[in-house]
Design an enzyme around this catalytic site. Structure first.
Site, PDB file in Angstrom:
ATOM      1  CB  CYS B 171      63.397  22.787 -22.613  1.00  8.37           C
ATOM      2  SG  CYS B 171      62.216  23.666 -21.585  1.00  8.37           S
ATOM      3  CD  GLU B 322      61.090  13.092 -28.164  1.00 10.19           C
ATOM      4  OE1 GLU B 322      60.387  13.349 -27.165  1.00 10.19           O
ATOM      5  OE2 GLU B 322      62.326  12.924 -28.106  1.00 10.19           O
TER       6      GLU B 322
END
Lengths: 395, 421
Positions: B171, B322
């Protein structure tokens, strides 16, 4: 000499001849090397199969082994050997700063599940539903990860802690030509100080043979000498399984830690002939010119696949290119696809390190090379596309 | 103007952009939809949905190749994006430079397997496919079995120089393509390069594989609401397709031929994770290192970053990790930096995502509008971010951090700027 010369300080090799640089060197220089073959398992195809491997020697956790299929195990194993050989295995600081470029295709699909879907499709019209039904119930989640191209690199990070960077290149032989060229360029520019680069190819799977024979590239009537395969009925390629990884390192870094090197990579060139237009021989000739070959006799470790057009073009270009003694290694190891260029470069490095040439694989066709090879050429002309060469010299 | 950066390397300018997503073809359609908070996620019509737990995706259904299989569609997505980018760069259809292509590992698809199996005479299952290959009178299926095929088609069409590189970092692939192109220009190997990320692989099998890893949202009832990054009730990403291309060029080369400078690739950072095949290290250290490395490579300080184009997949794990990584790098200030996720509208375009989001990042700076994170109706209290909730925001943005994280421990971050140094 420059601090940023590209040295080969570690080799990880697994082929039908066994594992490790010494085993390979003694096999190919004994003068009695016979190709190791299996002509029954995938008849009518012949393959060069893997030897027995004790995976635990490089992949200690059984849990890690279970997360991989053979292709990934083979690559992770060969990568570990290369790190060991370079004296970097377990050196967490060095591995955390090490860059990595792996060449890969897809992994092994589940033959049982695919086969069951194909057989069931004989009697069913609703094939889309069939695929959903079978895959949702029979596919193992781990196998998906074992198939992802970049998960060989992922497994090398997990098992050997190489985490500086991780790139996976795809696309048959061209992927590893670009990988070695990029790795060398990173070191020469000062961008990297050490790079793990390589590939593995596991041919013992019907899909891996299909990838060649949809193009009609495979021999179908047993093994025959590499340079005369265009006289047979088949497509010329006999495949093999192999894992080959190299540790490339800047001269400055290798010397600072007192690490011996097999050889230096003087130059890497790549090509991309538009073959349907007939430009292959010219492209190979152009690459030879770009390498600035030394005058006098030159030893070449050729990755020629046996595929008729590419192999003929390479033979023609090399014989016109000077006094070049060619060794067609695919005769011994089979064609190992993504691992082909790393294998040719590794064997060329062994010739430099041992100050000795490999005897002809096919006597009568391949000429003798007397003396010490000061430079050795490694070639890989893709069976279908992409061309690459490296010129090696003493470190 | 200075042609080199803080490390003496050539500055890398963006001179052409092209994009296709489920929101449409081309920059203007995409930008209009993205900044009006429109979703491209819908119920799947391409294949039967029986037995599937996820029935939504951001497939690109409006192209000629949309029903021709993953290889054909990935090529067309790359092709359309490349054509748009090369045209904008004023290069008259030929790039005459290296190609870095991020694309999914595309295998022979099921339709081809069924056709082969039916043509076989001897053998069972997969061995029958080999029998059919031996009997075949043509090699029509061969290109689909080769991983270098899409790059070759693009290379021949656009005058790519040398051996093209096809890459996969899962990804993060699209960002890696931009990174490799940038590095090649910085090393002086070329004046210009074409970076493409394309992914048309939303097949039933891809959906099933990701479902088996529990990675996908199953909120099928209202497809446009399913991708909800940073929300409390997020439950997975939405599989999607797209393509994006960037013409990158040394600033010197771009200026000397009078090309318009659309933006600058200032920094690239990466770090591999050695923790697990699909999960990231609990302390977030690889992602933190990748973000820090990108900012450092750009010659900037964290407080100079004006906007974060988040990876923001809408999986419970990614968004949490994140947020943690950004907090570690930016400290308290992270609560005041706009951080939005394009994936809330276009889903996760996998191999294309890093390139798609880089194109949107450049447009964000040029247009002075930050695309929103839509479906932000139920904020995750553990994630304190200014996600630009639900509505686009006018803002002058001079630098962007774009994150890309992938299975296999891939973490790649890009720093882009509106102006050269």
């Amino acid at each position: 000499m420059s601090e940023r010369d590209v040295l080969i300080t570690g080799l990880g090799l697994v082929t039908c001849f066994g594992e490790g640089p010494e085993a390979h060197w003694s096999a190919i220089t004994s003068g009695e090397a016979e190709p190791r073959l299996d002509s029954t398992r995938f008849a009518p195809y012949t393959i060069h199969p893997l030897p027995e491997i004790d995976w635990g020697r490089q992949i200690p956790k059984r849990g890690d082994q279970r997360q991989m299929e053979t292709w990934q195990r083979l690559g992770t194993y060969a990568a570990g050997m290369a790190l060991d050989d370079a004296g970097l295995k377990g050196d967490e600081e060095a591995c955390a700063r090490m860059d990595m470029i792996v060449s890969a295709a897809g992994g092994e699909r589940d033959v049982e599940v695919d086969g069951a879907i194909l057989e069931a499709a004989r009697t069913r019209e609703d094939r889309g539903v069939l695929v959903n039904e079978k895959l949702t119930t029979e596919l193992r989640p781990t196998l998906f990860l074992a198939q992802l191209s970049n998960l060989l690199a992922g497994n090398i990070s997990i098992v050997h802690k190489v985490t500086g960077s991780s790139h996976t290149f795809m696309g048959e032989e061209g992927s590893s030509i670009a990988a070695i060229q990029t790795a060398a360029a990173r070191i020469r520019s000062g961008q990297s100080s050490h790079v793990l680069v390589g590939a593995s190819f596991q041919t013992e799977h019907p899909d891996m043979l299909l990838g060649y024979d949809l193009g009609g590239f495979l021999e179908r009537e047993g093994w025959r000498p590499l340079w005369s395969r265009d006289q047979g009925k088949g497509g010329g390629v006999v495949t093999g399984s192999a894992g080959v990884f190299l540790v490339l390192e800047s001269r400055a870094r290798a010397e600072a830690r007192g690490q011996k090197a097999y050889a230096a990579i003087r130059n890497v060139v790549s090509g991309y002939a538009d073959r349907p237009l007939g430009g292959l021989t010219a492209e190979i000739t152009r690459m030879l010119a770009d390498l600035e070959l030394p005058s006098g006799p030159l030893l070449a470790i050729s990755g020629a696949s046996g595929a008729h057009e590419a192999t003929t073009a390479e033979r023609d270009a090399l014989s016109a290119g000077g006094d070049i003694a060619v060794r067609g290694i695919a005769a011994l190891f089979g064609h190992v696809k993504e691992a082909q260029f790393p294998l040719a470069v590794a064997l060329a490095a062994l010739c430099i390190a041992n100050r000795s040439a490999v005897p002809p694989v096919e006597t009568g066709v391949e000429t003798l090379f007397d003396g010490v090879p000061e430079r050795v050429l490694a070639t890989t002309i893709g069976y279908h596309r992409a061309e690459g060469m490296a010129l090696l010299e003493p470190a | 103007m200075k042609m080199t950066d803080h490390k003496g390397r050539p500055q890398v300018a963006v001179t052409g952009l092209g994009i296709v997503t489920s929101l449409g073809k081309g920059k203007s359609d995409n930008w209009a939809a993205l900044t009006s908070g429109k979703s491209g996620i819908h119920s799947i019509t391409r294949f039967p949905l029986d037995h599937l737990s996820t029935t939504i995706a951001g497939t690109v259904d409006f192209l000629e190749a949309s029903d021709k299989g993953a290889g054909a569609l990935t090529f067309q997505l790359a092709d359309l994006a490349a054509a748009e980018a090369i045209e904008q760069a004023g290069l008259d259809g030929r790039i005459d430079a290296p190609l870095f292509l991020a694309s999914p590992p595309v295998e022979i698809d099921w339709n081809a397997r069924f056709a082969l199996h039916a043509a076989g005479v001897e053998g069972e299952g997969c061995n029958r496919l080999l029998d059919a290959a031996r009997r075949a009178e043509n090699h029509d299926l061969f290109p689909a079995s080769q991983f270098g095929t899409i790059a070759e088609q693009l290379a021949r069409k656009y005058g790519v120089r040398g051996l093209p590189i096809t890459l996969s970092t899962a990804c993060a692939s699209g960002a890696t393509a931009i990174q490799l192109a940038t590095e090649a220009i910085r090393r002086g190997e070329c004046e210009r390069a074409l970076a493409i990320g394309a992914d048309g692989s939303a097949t039933a099998e891809a959906l099933i594989r990701f479902s088996l890893l529990s990675a996908l949202s199953t909120q099928n009832e209202r497809p446009e609401k399913a991708s909800k990054p940073f929300s409390k009730d997020r439950d997975g990403f939405v599989l999607a397709e797209g393509g994006a291309a960037l013409v990158l060029e040394s600033l010197d080369s771009a200026l000397s031929r009078g090309a318009e400078i659309l933006g600058i690739i200032r920094g690239c950072g990466e770090r591999a994770d050695d923790f697990h095949r699909t999960r990231s290290k609990p302390d977030g250290s690889p992602a933190i290192a990748a973000v820090s490395a990108a900012i450092e490579d750009a010659g900037m300080r964290p407080d100079e970053i004006g906007y974060v184009n988040a990876h923001g997949t809408s999986t419970p794990e990614n968004d949490k990790m994140e947020h943690m990584s950004l907090s570690a790098v930016f400290g308290e200030r992270i609560r005041h930096i706009p951080v939005s996720s394009n994936k809330s509208m276009i889903g996760h375009t996998l191999s294309a995502a890093g390139a798609v989001e880089a194109v949107f990042s450049i447009l964000t700076m040029r247009e002075g509008v930050i695309p929103p994170t839509i479906n932000y109706d139920n904020p995750d209290p553990a994630i304190e971010l200014d996600v630009v909730p639900n509505v686009a925001r006018q803002a002058s943005v001079s630098s962007v951090l774009s994150n890309s994280f992938g299975f296999g421990g891939q973490n790649t971050c890009l720093v882009m700027a509106r102006e050269p140094v």
